[in-house]
Design a protein around this motif. Structure first.
Motif, PDB file in Angstrom:
ATOM      1  N   ARG A  25      -1.217   3.246  -5.616  1.00  0.00           N
ATOM      2  CA  ARG A  25      -1.163   2.231  -4.454  1.00  0.00           C
ATOM      3  C   ARG A  25      -2.304   2.155  -3.361  1.00  0.00           C
ATOM      4  NH1 ARG A  25       3.657   1.177  -0.441  1.00  0.00           N
ATOM      5  NH2 ARG A  25       3.346  -0.819   0.039  1.00  0.00           N
ATOM      6  N   LYS A  27      -2.862   0.600  -0.110  1.00  0.00           N
ATOM      7  CA  LYS A  27      -2.155   0.072   0.860  1.00  0.00           C
ATOM      8  C   LYS A  27      -3.033  -0.164   2.193  1.00  0.00           C
ATOM      9  CE  LYS A  27       1.909   1.191   3.833  1.00  0.00           C
ATOM     10  NZ  LYS A  27       2.615   2.234   4.262  1.00  0.00           N
ATOM     11  N   GLU A  41      -5.044  -5.394  -2.636  1.00  0.00           N
ATOM     12  CA  GLU A  41      -4.034  -5.229  -3.488  1.00  0.00           C
ATOM     13  C   GLU A  41      -4.399  -5.013  -5.056  1.00  0.00           C
ATOM     14  OE1 GLU A  41      -4.534  -7.765  -1.706  1.00  0.00           O
ATOM     15  OE2 GLU A  41      -4.529  -9.225  -3.203  1.00  0.00           O
ATOM     16  N   SER A  44      -4.645  -1.747  -6.773  1.00  0.00           N
ATOM     17  CA  SER A  44      -3.458  -0.988  -7.282  1.00  0.00           C
ATOM     18  C   SER A  44      -3.179  -0.772  -8.454  1.00  0.00           C
ATOM     19  CB  SER A  44      -2.160  -1.525  -6.480  1.00  0.00           C
ATOM     20  OG  SER A  44      -2.315  -1.352  -5.208  1.00  0.00           O
TER      21      SER A  44
END
Ligand code: ZN
Length: 278
Positions: A25, A27, A41, A44
């Motif tokens: 991930r 973030k 994003e 990810s």
């Protein structure tokens, strides 16, 4: 601001942490999503294929064909230990050992974004960047051609990253001093011989600095939180008021293209023609 040797040091440190790992991930912490963190994003669930560098940018091709781009800006650092403040990005990684990396950036000039692989149109500096100084593409002839097309002061032109990649304020000042070139010299006024000297100085200084793991100044740290050792080897940067190591003249500082510029008024003379024009 971290320049090529500092970013290369970070790259070498990051590579074993990141190459082949999957970002579980990516973030965004305390930062606005666009444009400096655009499409983060999309990193990810992607495997990082490699950790490359171009100039002062880190380029991480991902398995889906996209590219994660990191620019440290003025104060950006990537840390394995959680910093107390100014965290902008958290990377959760797959794998048995360290699971997390933090991008800390107090002054918020850094970038951490995803682009389609090789498409740098949203990053004009990267898009128009000159050759890597430590590659075979950086020849005297190429450098001379790039400089001879411009009447901009040599210092400003090199800072633009267009004739050659990766040099910022520190290493430009050092290289110009080493080659005895005044920072205000119009780029096209440099002879082929001078350009060759300058190219050789750039390569030598960058290689020496990489060997010392970069120059430490206010905010730059390596991934492990250590500092670089090139600071003691600087000949002009930050030494205004002190003596030139070549001729003992007092080094001066003046502003060139809004950047504090350090030079020796004795060793680095403006060509006569230019003086008459001013
Ligand atoms: Zn001098």
């Amino acid at each position: 601001m971290p320049e090529l040797p500092e970013v290369e040091t970070v790259r070498r440190e990051l590579s074993p942490w990141l190459s082949g790992r999957i970002i579980r991930r990516a973030k965004l912490a305390d930062a606005d999503p666009a444009p400096k963190y655009a499409h983060l994003e999309k990193a990810s669930q992607q495997r990082i294929l490699q950790v490359n560098r171009r100039g002062k940018f880190l380029l991480l091709p991902l398995q889906n064909g996209a590219e994660l781009i990191i620019h440290l800006g003025m104060t950006g650092v990537i840390l394995a230990r959680k910093p107390r403040r100014h965290i902008r990005v958290i990377l959760d990684l797959s794998g048995p050992s360290q699971r997390r990396l933090y991008f800390q950036d107090p002054r918020r000039f850094g970038r951490f974004l995803v682009v389609p692989g090789g498409d740098y149109r949203t990053l004009p500096t990267l898009h128009r960047m000159g050759p890597e100084p430590l590659s075979e593409a950086f020849t005297t002839n190429h450098f001379h051609r790039a400089l001879s097309a411009s009447r901009a002061p040599i210092k400003s032109l090199i800072l633009s990253q267009r004739p050659v990649a990766g040099l910022g304020n520190i290493y430009v000042d050092e290289a110009l001093w080493a080659a005895r070139v005044h920072p205000l010299t119009p780029a096209r006024a440099l002879s082929l011989r001078k350009v060759d000297k300058l190219r050789i100085a750039i390569v030598r200084i960058l290689e020496e600095s990489i060997a010392a793991r970069g120059t430490t100044f206010s905010d730059y740290r390596t991934v492990g939180g250590e500092s670089g050792g090139f600071f003691q080897q600087l000949d002009v940067y930050g030494r205004d008021g002190e003596s030139c190591r070549r001729c003992a003249t007092r080094l001066r500082k003046r502003v060139v293209g809004q950047r504090g510029t350090h030079f020796c008024p004795q060793c680095q003379r403006l060509p006569r023609l230019v003086k008459r024009d001013r």
